[in-house]
Design an enzyme around this catalytic site. Structure first.
Site, PDB file in Angstrom:
ATOM      1  CG  ASP A 168      -2.272   0.616   0.979  1.00  0.00           C
ATOM      2  OD1 ASP A 168      -2.384   1.447   0.071  1.00  0.00           O
ATOM      3  OD2 ASP A 168      -3.221   0.322   1.739  1.00  0.00           O
ATOM      4  CG  ASP A 205      -9.514   2.192  -0.933  1.00  0.00           C
ATOM      5  OD1 ASP A 205      -8.484   2.158  -1.629  1.00  0.00           O
ATOM      6  OD2 ASP A 205      -9.518   2.055   0.305  1.00  0.00           O
ATOM      7  CD  GLU A 239      -2.024   9.242  -4.417  1.00  0.00           C
ATOM      8  OE1 GLU A 239      -0.844   9.179  -4.027  1.00  0.00           O
ATOM      9  OE2 GLU A 239      -2.952   9.701  -3.738  1.00  0.00           O
ATOM     10  CD1 TRP A 266      -4.704   3.226  -3.153  1.00  0.00           C
ATOM     11  CD2 TRP A 266      -3.825   5.191  -2.514  1.00  0.00           C
ATOM     12  NE1 TRP A 266      -4.355   3.111  -1.839  1.00  0.00           N
ATOM     13  CE2 TRP A 266      -3.811   4.298  -1.414  1.00  0.00           C
ATOM     14  CE3 TRP A 266      -3.323   6.484  -2.353  1.00  0.00           C
ATOM     15  CZ2 TRP A 266      -3.296   4.673  -0.162  1.00  0.00           C
ATOM     16  CZ3 TRP A 266      -2.832   6.857  -1.110  1.00  0.00           C
ATOM     17  CH2 TRP A 266      -2.820   5.953  -0.031  1.00  0.00           C
TER      18      TRP A 266
HETATM   19  C1  GLA Z   1      -5.917   1.493   1.469  1.00  0.00           C
HETATM   20  C2  GLA Z   1      -6.043   0.485   0.333  1.00  0.00           C
HETATM   21  C3  GLA Z   1      -7.201  -0.455   0.618  1.00  0.00           C
HETATM   22  C4  GLA Z   1      -6.969  -1.170   1.940  1.00  0.00           C
HETATM   23  C5  GLA Z   1      -6.739  -0.149   3.049  1.00  0.00           C
HETATM   24  C6  GLA Z   1      -6.288  -0.807   4.335  1.00  0.00           C
HETATM   25  O1  GLA Z   1      -7.030   2.338   1.533  1.00  0.00           O
HETATM   26  O2  GLA Z   1      -6.224   1.153  -0.884  1.00  0.00           O
HETATM   27  O3  GLA Z   1      -7.368  -1.375  -0.429  1.00  0.00           O
HETATM   28  O4  GLA Z   1      -5.880  -2.026   1.827  1.00  0.00           O
HETATM   29  O5  GLA Z   1      -5.755   0.806   2.703  1.00  0.00           O
HETATM   30  O6  GLA Z   1      -6.088   0.111   5.369  1.00  0.00           O
END
Ligand code: GLA
Length: 660
Positions: free
Chosen positions: A163, A218, A199, A197
């Site tokens: 992450d 997400d 970014e 994500w």
């Molecule tokens: C981020 C990730 C999610 C999940 C959360 C866990 O938001 O993008 O997919 O893993 O962290 O805290």
């Protein structure tokens, strides 16, 4: 804040951890680890549990058991993955990660051994930062990459989701490269899932680093979120291939926030996009429908096709999407996806999806599990939010299958209670061979009257010809406004006599014309509503999750008593019955959104854009908006994301009025 993207830098201490490893620790960079030659399939707990207590050893083992018992392992699901919150807040005296003793009293190795004993693989999670994303401040791997990767390998981990939270602003490529090298140095095959994500546009640089990379923020369990993520991921098709996949986030199928039709769309589109299929619902509590969707082996085969192509968009006009994926055997998977709130005809041809010219084609419906022949047209009336997923082949075997027909509804499916409306249905021959002894029947809810006023049958229906039937439809007086299903049922025979039956539901709305004069539009019944997070709220802000969690509508410090609180991407439709003239509102980003929110507003009068704003930000006061909606049967209020994704996009239609 939308999106659960934890702000980088919250409660981050100075990096007290060991420095980045010296180059002599590192294996030579490699461009691929040879893993994930088809998109990874499995489970991850995040979408169903987040960090709640039910995420624990018994859940993980229970999912592994179900994978075996319910045939999901056989269907291809392999990885059982742990997301955030598996770890203890502190590293041990040797700087090693330890499992949370409440959740995993026997440690991670023991769970990994259990999962392996079932012939499955196990995944784990950490962040390319000093701490993970959870507010508990659990340890991240930045500066600990080599020892953490070795720790994972020692436990028998097969997959790492890495992450992006608390990353101290260190360059993403550098952070994700260090962990790639650290994983390689363990010598254990570990699928590497990059989660920044989208970014830093990982589709441009992560192909040689990770097996998959998140392309968006997400997902959440709502139609609007799923749709928005799909639209961001679809244009990235060129970056995907064996060993390196776009990741539009994990599945929400079965979590309860969408209908089964919408979940079938989610599963179909993720498969056409060659996305990882990571189940995100607690299978210990899942319905038969959820298992049926997740186990559809013909749809899974589209996702897992060894050619590894992500499908590309051929058209999307008016929310009628055609997305085609080339398959290794030369066939094409074709998704006819209806984004809109009413049934739509969606059509393409075998040649347009890339198949060679041929006499006829085999067209298999992957949800019906039936094959037909077509002369070349691929078309269907697709229910609201539905997807017809086809696999079409120029395989010379079309003659073995009955002809396809297309069922259609020509006139508008809006009816006022107690007043007779005329609807026109069509049954059109698509087959290379004619449909014989055709009959059509339209049925509706109990108490409704449906009467054919033109022929309902035809002895033969050659290619391209239609049986058109007019029906008088009356919903009983007093029927509440809302959505109702009519079903068109066509029965026919193939030339060899085989009986075929084809049905499609048409969503009809019982509507009432708005009262004359000026009133609050938000108080009228909604024909349809979609939202990026949570439901559309009446007279409060969006709030983000549950219905009723909003606050007073507030734009630039001004509070409004009436209106709608939404979250981009959003569309809300109202029946205006061609009797209204003007919609007015004060619009803007709601104060609860934080500094990131940027949105744009649009008012549509049937197919015409009647008013719009530019991109509005949280810093701006409410903007007045006036739209001439004269003659519109339906008014549609749209909020888009301002071009930067939907995170934090809480938007208000304040003081929203209509004059009729
Ligand atoms: C981020 C990730 C999610 C999940 C959360 C866990 O938001 O993008 O997919 O893993 O962290 O805290």
């Amino acid at each position: 804040m939308a999106g659960l993207l934890c702000a980088a830098g919250t409660t981050v201490p100075a990096v007290a951890d060991s420095p980045a490893p010296a180059p002599d620790h590192a294996a030579a960079p490699q461009s691929g680890n040879g893993l994930a030659l088809t998109p990874p399939m499995g489970f991850n707990n995040w979408n169903s549990t987040h960090c709640r207590a039910e995420f624990d050893e018994s859940m993980v083992k229970g999912i592994a058991d179900i994978f075996v018992e319910k045939g999901l392992k056989e269907a291809g699901y392999e990885y059982v993955n742990l997301d955030d919150c598996w770890a203890k807040p502190q590293r041990n005296a040797e700087g090693k990660l330890e499992a949370d003793p409440q959740r995993f009293p026997n440690g991670i190795k023991e769970v990994a051994d259990y999962v392996h004993s079932k012939g499955l693989k196990i995944g784990i999670y950490t962040s390319a930062g000093t701490k993970t994303c959870d507010s508990a401040g659990l340890p991240g791997a930045l500066g600990h990459e080599y020892s953490d990767a070795q720790q994972f390998a020692d436990w028998g981990i097969d997959y790492l989701k890495y992450d992006n939270c608390n990353n101290l602003g260190v360059d993403a490529k550098q952070r994700y490269t260090t962990m790639r090298d650290a994983l390689a140095a363990t010598g254990r095959p570990i699928v590497y899932s990059i989660c920044e994500w989208g970014e830093n546009k990982p589709w441009e640089w992560a192909g040689g680093l990770g097996n998959l990379w998140r392309t968006t923020g997400d997902i959440n369990d709502s139609w609007g979120s799923m749709l928005s993520i799909m639209k961001q991921n679809l244009p990235l098709a060129a970056a995907a291939g064996p060993g390196h996949w776009n990741d539009p986030d994990m599945l929400e199928v079965g979590n309860g926030g969408m209908t089964d039709t919408e979940y079938r769309t989610h599963f179909s589109m993720w498969s056409v996009m060659a996305a990882p299929l990571l189940i995100g619902s607690d299978l210990r509590k899942a319905s038969a429908e959820t298992f049926e969707i997740l186990s559809n082996h013909e749809v899974i085969a589209v996702d897992q096709d060894p050619l590894g192509k992500q499908g590309t968009v051929l058209s999307s006009a008016g929310g009628r999407w055609v997305v085609a994926k080339e398959m290794q055997d030369g066939s094409r998977a074709v998704a006819l996806f209806n984004e809109t709130g009413s049934a739509q005809r969606i059509a393409t041809t075998a040649e347009a999806v890339g198949l060679p010219k041929a006499d006829g084609y085999t067209m298999r419906d992957l949800w019906e599990h039936r094959s037909y022949n077509t002369a070349g047209t691929l078309a269907a009336t697709v229910p609201a939010h539905g997807t017809v997923l086809l696999r079409v082949a120029a395989d010379g075997k079309w003659a073995a299958h009955p002809p396809a027909v297309e069922l259609g509804l020509e006139s508008s499916p809006l009816v006022e209670a107690g007043r007779t409306a005329t609807l026109t249905t069509t049954v059109t021959g698509l087959g290379r061979t004619p449909a014989k002894s055709l009959s059509a029947l339209l049925t509706g809810p109990a108490g409704w009257q449906l009467k054919a006023v033109s022929p309902t049958g035809s002895p033969t229906l050659p290619t391209g010809r239609s049986l058109t039937t007019r029906w008088q439809v009356t919903a009983p007086a007093g029927t509440p406004t809302g959505a109702y299903d009519l079903t068109l049922d066509a029965r026919y025979r193939s030339p060899d006599g085989a009986r075929v039956r084809s049905t499609v539901p048409f969503r009809t709305h019982v509507v009432a014309a708005p009262p004359a004069g000026t009133g609050y539009l938000g108080d009228l019944p909604q024909l349809s509503a979609t939202n990026g997070w949570g439901p559309v709220e009446r007279d409060t802000s969006n709030g983000e999750s549950r219905a009723g969690d909003g606050k007073p509508l507030t734009i630039g410090g001004t509070v409004f008593a009436k209106g709608l609180g939404v979250h981009a991407d959003s569309a809300v439709e109202f029946y205006t019955g061609r009797t209204c003239t003007t919609v007015t509102a004060q619009v803007g980003v709601d104060g609860e959104s934080g500094a990131k929110g940027t949105v744009a507003f649009e008012v549509w009068a049937d197919g015409r854009k009647a008013a719009s704003t530019g991109v509005l930000t949280n810093a701006m006061p409410a903007q007045p908006l006036t739209a001439d909606v004269s003659g519109a049967q339906v008014v549609r209020l749209v909020v888009t994301d301002g071009g930067d994704g939907i995170d934090s996009d809480h938007a208000d239609w304040a003081d929203l009025r209509i004059t009729c």
